[in-house]
Design a protein around this motif. Structure first.
Motif, PDB file in Angstrom:
ATOM      1  N   VAL A  44       0.911  -1.175  -0.025  1.00 16.53           N
ATOM      2  CA  VAL A  44      -0.042   0.113  -0.024  1.00 16.53           C
ATOM      3  C   VAL A  44       1.105   1.242   0.183  1.00 16.53           C
ATOM      4  N   ARG A  45       0.843   1.940  -1.069  1.00 12.68           N
ATOM      5  CA  ARG A  45       1.496   3.323  -1.034  1.00 12.68           C
ATOM      6  C   ARG A  45       1.432   4.335   0.054  1.00 12.68           C
ATOM      7  N   GLY A  74       6.262  10.551  -8.262  1.00 14.87           N
ATOM      8  CA  GLY A  74       5.433  10.219  -7.135  1.00 14.87           C
ATOM      9  C   GLY A  74       5.046   8.861  -6.736  1.00 14.87           C
ATOM     10  N   LYS A  75       5.427   7.929  -7.732  1.00 14.15           N
ATOM     11  CA  LYS A  75       5.108   6.451  -7.653  1.00 14.15           C
ATOM     12  C   LYS A  75       6.251   5.490  -7.776  1.00 14.15           C
ATOM     13  N   ALA A  76       7.346   6.163  -7.508  1.00 12.76           N
ATOM     14  CA  ALA A  76       8.647   5.456  -7.471  1.00 12.76           C
ATOM     15  C   ALA A  76       8.746   4.081  -6.540  1.00 12.76           C
ATOM     16  N   GLY A 134      17.760  11.199  -4.075  1.00 18.81           N
ATOM     17  CA  GLY A 134      16.818  11.941  -4.314  1.00 18.81           C
ATOM     18  C   GLY A 134      15.421  11.188  -4.293  1.00 18.81           C
ATOM     19  N   PHE A 135      15.369  10.050  -4.887  1.00 20.90           N
ATOM     20  CA  PHE A 135      14.439   9.039  -4.638  1.00 20.90           C
ATOM     21  C   PHE A 135      13.976   8.828  -3.190  1.00 20.90           C
ATOM     22  N   ALA A 136      15.175   8.357  -2.446  1.00 22.53           N
ATOM     23  CA  ALA A 136      14.782   8.292  -1.086  1.00 22.53           C
ATOM     24  C   ALA A 136      14.100   9.303  -0.471  1.00 22.53           C
ATOM     25  N   VAL A 184      10.137   9.239  -1.288  1.00 18.44           N
ATOM     26  CA  VAL A 184       9.154   8.094  -0.884  1.00 18.44           C
ATOM     27  C   VAL A 184       9.145   7.796   0.461  1.00 18.44           C
ATOM     28  N   ARG A 185       9.928   8.598   1.304  1.00 15.53           N
ATOM     29  CA  ARG A 185      10.033   8.092   2.664  1.00 15.53           C
ATOM     30  C   ARG A 185       8.562   7.755   3.142  1.00 15.53           C
TER      31      ARG A 185
END
Length: 468
Positions: free
Chosen positions: A46-47, A352-354, A460-462, A465-466
């Motif tokens: 679940v996102r 927003g969905k990585a 940057g990804f980290a 999406v934390r």
């Protein structure tokens, strides 16, 4: 196969293989044409948490395993598919022999979980792992949604009897049936859905409709006839005409029924100001000499209204619409994403969905009996904490019988006891529960990014999406 400790009926309520999105089949055809049959790893998670939710509760794994074990295309499905454009006979013939032969690791039902944490991991040849996406999301999303809603009622009313009344309001009969199971494992005491009792041994509860009383010329006669017909379960709705007048009639007939060996178990309130009616009815029953007659309430109840009735003399609640459609938040943002193929980690990098790549595990740490942190690590990473995903199927078959529902209910109770107090409320906690990607997951993300784009964008990804 025993489910919840009870042997189910021959039909396990599964849909056919065509109960899926068409694009699963179009992808399968392309995989088939190009010989893409190597091992794939997908994870279902679940996102994000819905508003006013501080945690979620895992449910639906038994249904998912039923589906995977039963997966096959029936002759009529193959015939229909062969008549659609783009599906040649050789491909349709290949589908006739397709079965799920993969492995499944999952969080046991009744486990508390949080966003970004894999609820289930599928490891299988790519076509098999891809095909099952839609149905797995449907089964796990709905049952976890309803279990996560049901536990809010239990938190709102820790000692009251809670009964699922939602079948008639559910969006389809399968949904109503699965909701009865999800609510029970989350802590409800039973259901009005008869098939849930037959299939899983869930306690069933039922009284009478107002039509039974309307069919009689006398409300008192209706009460007496029903009590004599069901002396072990005499629960009488008293608000068909006038609630307090109905309670008065119950007091009038109760002594004569007692002389026949029949005790009225409860009266039911279904309309009006439940708090005011309950207080007046409780007083009338007590003064009439029947303090043992319980009061049961229903009628457009959600968890907030139940919480407001906590200090009212109501012994139990029947909950319908708000439960089985999760009225305030009717869906979870559940996804099923490819994390590895042909031995190489993969990840989605959409804005927003990585996703985090690789085969992952959730490592959970408790301190002083309370949940302290979850770490999202690689499956083989040496991290402290309890590993939350466990093997549940290998080579397409369950590793063990489904646990009895009572065992799952015990797991839920234990999970609730470990939750910090701020996560048990009906409103959003000020500080979300911490779920952190491990160093190994972060480094793998950087490696995947370098390989796919030549640039290091892992950090940057980290940051984007934390969890929480």
């Amino acid at each position: 196969m025993a489910v919840g400790g009870v042997t189910p009926t021959p039909s396990r309520g599964r849909g056919g293989a065509l109960l899926t999105d068409l694009y699963q089949l179009t992808m399968l055809k392309a995989y088939w044409e190009h010989g893409m049959h190597e091992t794939a790893v997908f994870e279902l998670f679940v996102r994000r948490l819905p508003p006013n939710r501080n945690f979620l509760l895992a449910a639906g794994l038994a249904h998912a395993l039923d589906y995977l074990e039963d997966l096959r295309f029936e002759p009529d499905e193959l015939e229909w598919l062969g008549g659609q454009p783009g599906f040649p006979p050789a491909f349709v013939d290949w589908l006739a022999d397709l079965r799920f032969t993969g492995d499944v690791d999952a969080m046991p039902e009744g486990t508390v979980f949080f966003p970004e944490e894999p609820l289930l991991r599928v490891t299988a040849p790519l076509p098999e792992a891809q095909l099952v996406e839609t149905r797995l999301i449907s089964l796990l999303n709905y049952s976890s949604l309803i279990a996560s809603k049901a536990i809010r009622f239990r938190l709102a009313a820790p000692k009251a009897r809670l009964v699922d009344f939602g079948l008639r309001r559910a969006h389809g009969s399968e949904a109503g049936l699965f909701a009865a199971r999800a609510a029970y494992l989350a802590g409800f005491d039973g259901t009005a859905t008869a098939l849930a009792g037959q299939r899983w041994g869930i306690p069933t509860f039922g009284t009478m409709a107002h039509s039974f009383i309307q069919a009689h010329d006398s409300e008192a006669d209706a009460f007496v006839r029903f009590a004599r017909a069901h002396p072990e379960n005499a629960v009488l709705p008293i608000d068909t005409y006038d609630t307090e007048a109905g309670a008065s009639k119950v007091v009038e007939i109760a002594a004569d029924l007692r002389a026949e060996g029949i005790e009225i178990g409860a009266v039911r309130l279904d309309s009006g100001d439940l708090a005011a009616h309950a207080r007046r009815v409780r007083r009338m029953l007590d003064e009439g000499g029947f303090p043992g007659v319980r009061i049961f309430a229903s009628g457009s109840l959600d968890e907030h209204r139940v919480a407001r009735l906590a200090d009212v003399p109501i012994d139990g609640f029947g909950v319908g619409t708000a439960l089985t459609v999760s009225a305030d938040e009717p869906a979870l943002d559940s996804v099923y994403k490819l994390q590895e193929y042909a031995g190489r980690p993969r990840r989605k990098r959409s804005e927003g969905k990585a996703t985090w790549p690789g085969r992952k595990q959730v490592f959970r740490t408790c301190e002083r009996g309370r949940l302290a942190r979850d770490v999202l690590g690689l499956e083989d990473e040496a991290l402290s904490g309890e590993a939350m995903l466990v093997p549940v199927a290998r080579a397409g078959a369950r590793l063990r019988l489904d646990p009895p529902l009572e065992e799952i209910r015990d797991r839920v109770r234990t999970s609730l006891e470990t939750l910090p107090a701020e996560l048990r409320g009906l409103e959003s906690a000020r500080t979300p529960f911490p779920v952190e990607p491990s160093p190994g997951v972060r480094e793998m993300a950087r490696e995947v990014d370098r390989r796919s784009s030549g640039g290091d964008v892992g950090e940057g990804f980290a940051a984007t999406v934390r969890p929480g």
